[in-house]
Design an enzyme around this catalytic site. Structure first.
Site, PDB file in Angstrom:
ATOM      1  N   ARG A 161      61.113  54.107  52.161  1.00  0.00           N
ATOM      2  CA  ARG A 161      62.075  53.155  52.716  1.00  0.00           C
ATOM      3  C   ARG A 161      62.784  52.501  51.535  1.00  0.00           C
ATOM      4  O   ARG A 161      62.227  52.379  50.435  1.00  0.00           O
ATOM      5  CB  ARG A 161      61.370  52.086  53.543  1.00  0.00           C
ATOM      6  CG  ARG A 161      60.589  52.625  54.742  1.00  0.00           C
ATOM      7  CD  ARG A 161      59.868  51.496  55.466  1.00  0.00           C
ATOM      8  NE  ARG A 161      59.131  51.965  56.641  1.00  0.00           N
ATOM      9  CZ  ARG A 161      57.861  52.346  56.633  1.00  0.00           C
ATOM     10  NH1 ARG A 161      57.166  52.298  55.491  1.00  0.00           N
ATOM     11  NH2 ARG A 161      57.266  52.752  57.737  1.00  0.00           N
ATOM     12  N   LYS A 185      55.287  48.936  55.710  1.00  0.00           N
ATOM     13  CA  LYS A 185      55.304  47.992  56.822  1.00  0.00           C
ATOM     14  C   LYS A 185      53.883  47.672  57.275  1.00  0.00           C
ATOM     15  O   LYS A 185      53.027  48.546  57.330  1.00  0.00           O
ATOM     16  CB  LYS A 185      56.092  48.574  57.993  1.00  0.00           C
ATOM     17  CG  LYS A 185      57.605  48.572  57.801  1.00  0.00           C
ATOM     18  CD  LYS A 185      58.299  49.040  59.066  1.00  0.00           C
ATOM     19  CE  LYS A 185      59.813  48.930  58.935  1.00  0.00           C
ATOM     20  NZ  LYS A 185      60.483  49.389  60.176  1.00  0.00           N
ATOM     21  N   HIS A 260      68.603  55.583  54.631  1.00  0.00           N
ATOM     22  CA  HIS A 260      67.663  56.038  55.661  1.00  0.00           C
ATOM     23  C   HIS A 260      67.933  57.486  56.043  1.00  0.00           C
ATOM     24  O   HIS A 260      67.023  58.197  56.480  1.00  0.00           O
ATOM     25  CB  HIS A 260      67.736  55.128  56.886  1.00  0.00           C
ATOM     26  CG  HIS A 260      66.411  54.918  57.547  1.00  0.00           C
ATOM     27  ND1 HIS A 260      65.368  54.259  56.922  1.00  0.00           N
ATOM     28  CD2 HIS A 260      65.934  55.314  58.758  1.00  0.00           C
ATOM     29  CE1 HIS A 260      64.320  54.244  57.730  1.00  0.00           C
ATOM     30  NE2 HIS A 260      64.627  54.877  58.844  1.00  0.00           N
ATOM     31  N   ARG A 263      65.809  59.549  53.918  1.00  0.00           N
ATOM     32  CA  ARG A 263      64.441  59.532  54.447  1.00  0.00           C
ATOM     33  C   ARG A 263      64.326  60.534  55.609  1.00  0.00           C
ATOM     34  O   ARG A 263      63.337  61.264  55.711  1.00  0.00           O
ATOM     35  CB  ARG A 263      64.099  58.115  54.898  1.00  0.00           C
ATOM     36  CG  ARG A 263      62.702  57.925  55.495  1.00  0.00           C
ATOM     37  CD  ARG A 263      62.450  56.426  55.631  1.00  0.00           C
ATOM     38  NE  ARG A 263      61.380  56.090  56.562  1.00  0.00           N
ATOM     39  CZ  ARG A 263      60.090  56.018  56.246  1.00  0.00           C
ATOM     40  NH1 ARG A 263      59.707  56.314  55.009  1.00  0.00           N
ATOM     41  NH2 ARG A 263      59.187  55.674  57.148  1.00  0.00           N
ATOM     42  N   HIS A 286      54.295  55.924  58.759  1.00  0.00           N
ATOM     43  CA  HIS A 286      54.436  55.494  60.141  1.00  0.00           C
ATOM     44  C   HIS A 286      53.074  55.128  60.717  1.00  0.00           C
ATOM     45  O   HIS A 286      52.094  55.854  60.529  1.00  0.00           O
ATOM     46  CB  HIS A 286      55.040  56.611  60.997  1.00  0.00           C
ATOM     47  CG  HIS A 286      56.501  56.817  60.775  1.00  0.00           C
ATOM     48  ND1 HIS A 286      57.163  57.982  61.110  1.00  0.00           N
ATOM     49  CD2 HIS A 286      57.448  55.992  60.254  1.00  0.00           C
ATOM     50  CE1 HIS A 286      58.438  57.867  60.809  1.00  0.00           C
ATOM     51  NE2 HIS A 286      58.640  56.673  60.293  1.00  0.00           N
ATOM     52  N   TYR A 295      61.861  63.088  64.645  1.00  0.00           N
ATOM     53  CA  TYR A 295      62.398  64.099  63.742  1.00  0.00           C
ATOM     54  C   TYR A 295      62.217  65.523  64.263  1.00  0.00           C
ATOM     55  O   TYR A 295      62.802  66.455  63.726  1.00  0.00           O
ATOM     56  CB  TYR A 295      61.726  63.990  62.366  1.00  0.00           C
ATOM     57  CG  TYR A 295      61.951  62.671  61.685  1.00  0.00           C
ATOM     58  CD1 TYR A 295      63.186  62.362  61.120  1.00  0.00           C
ATOM     59  CD2 TYR A 295      60.935  61.723  61.600  1.00  0.00           C
ATOM     60  CE1 TYR A 295      63.408  61.137  60.505  1.00  0.00           C
ATOM     61  CE2 TYR A 295      61.150  60.503  60.980  1.00  0.00           C
ATOM     62  CZ  TYR A 295      62.381  60.213  60.441  1.00  0.00           C
ATOM     63  OH  TYR A 295      62.594  59.015  59.834  1.00  0.00           O
TER      64      TYR A 295
END
Length: 315
Positions: A161, A185, A260, A263, A286, A295
């Protein structure tokens, strides 16, 4: 059981909730900032509409009125607030209510607040040729060009990120082993890996640097004061976004790609090559595999090949 509190005390409780997110959940500063904004907007709405003074006054009718209020607010570009942004407000409110319940406050059940239906996320997908053009866009004749080249290569090599890439420091990266740790995150730590190509461009950029600053990527424009602290020199997320946009325009890509998008390219490149979804999930950081599944639509070519190979009537 705690007594119902007034709107002004709701502000205090929301502040305690934000402390909880920061200290116990390890939420990012950006998440904290956004949640503070969303909850303050709800408190301001209650005051403006005079819809109650305590937590127990928050009911489905108040929420319905709030949703109508949100739908009429202006967005960043003048149009009304997008459904996606309205959804963020609702998610923050539901999270706040869940926290209050865990702390024994009698409030409305969060699951009574429905999230708005948002159109399926559309991924801006760069194919291999487009990604290669973007990687080769910076000129290596200047220190800034070398930096930009290294940034793009690290982006594509790791799928980081932008906030994670911005936070990298020189002393935290092992360029010989071509790996390093990041905290993403929710405080989720993971190890990421550099390609040989990315590591070489990072080495070239660092070798050309004549400064003592620890951030891996720093600004090179303008007058540089050697007494400035590291964080004053660290490249910002916004600067990286602008840099990527500059090269996208420069090479005239047909899509408005962003940090992004790189990514996305990292994830789809792995899946197209046959990587399993769980491994890609881990590399992207994730929490849930359902996030990674966005994806998989780009791997339709593989499904077509399987269909043509094994479906009897298709032979």
């Amino acid at each position: 059981m705690p007594e119902p509190v007034s709107v002004s005390e709701i502000s205090i409780k929301s502040s305690e909730f934000l402390d909880y997110l920061s200290v116990e959940r390890g939420s990012s500063p950006l998440t904290i900032r956004n949640y503070r904004h969303y909850l303050k907007r709800f408190v301001d709405f209650l005051k403006k509409e005079n819809l109650g003074s305590g937590l127990s006054d928050i009911n489905q009718e108040v929420i319905r009125t709030y949703r109508v209020y949100l739908s009429g607010l202006p967005g960043e570009k003048g149009e009304v607030l997008s459904r996606k942004t309205q959804g963020y407000h609702v998610i923050a409110l539901r999270s706040f209510l869940k926290w209050l319940i865990r702390n024994d406050y009698k409030v409305m059940a969060p699951d009574k607040i429905e999230l708005p239906k948002i159109p399926e996320r559309q991924i801006k997908f760069l194919n291999g040729e487009q990604m290669e053009r973007l990687l080769n866009a910076p000129s290596a004749s200047t220190i800034q060009g070398k930096r930009d080249k290294a940034i793009l290569e690290v982006f594509f090599s790791t799928g980081l990120r932008v906030s994670e890439l911005v936070g990298l420091d020189r002393d935290k990266i092992d360029l010989e082993r071509r790996e390093f740790g990041v905290t993403g995150k929710g405080g989720k730590a993971r190890v990421v890996f550099l390609s040989t190509r990315a590591a070489e461009f990072v080495k070239k950029y660092i070798a050309d640097r004549k400064d003592h600053y620890n951030p891996l990527f720093i600004r090179h424009k303008g007058k540089v004061d050697p007494t400035l602290p590291d964080e004053k020199m660290r490249l910002t997320s916004r600067s990286m976004q602008r840099m990527v946009k500059k090269y996208v325009r420069q090479i005239k890509l047909p899509i408005d790609a962003s940090c992004h998008s790189i990514r996305h390219a990292f994830a789809t490149d792995l899946l197209m090559a046959g990587a399993d979804l769980r491994s890609v999930q881990e590399m992207l950081g994730h929490k849930n595999v359902s996030t990674t599944q966005i994806y998989t639509h780009v791997t339709n070519k593989q499904l077509r090949d399987i269909h043509e190979t094994f479906h009897g009537r298709g032979k």
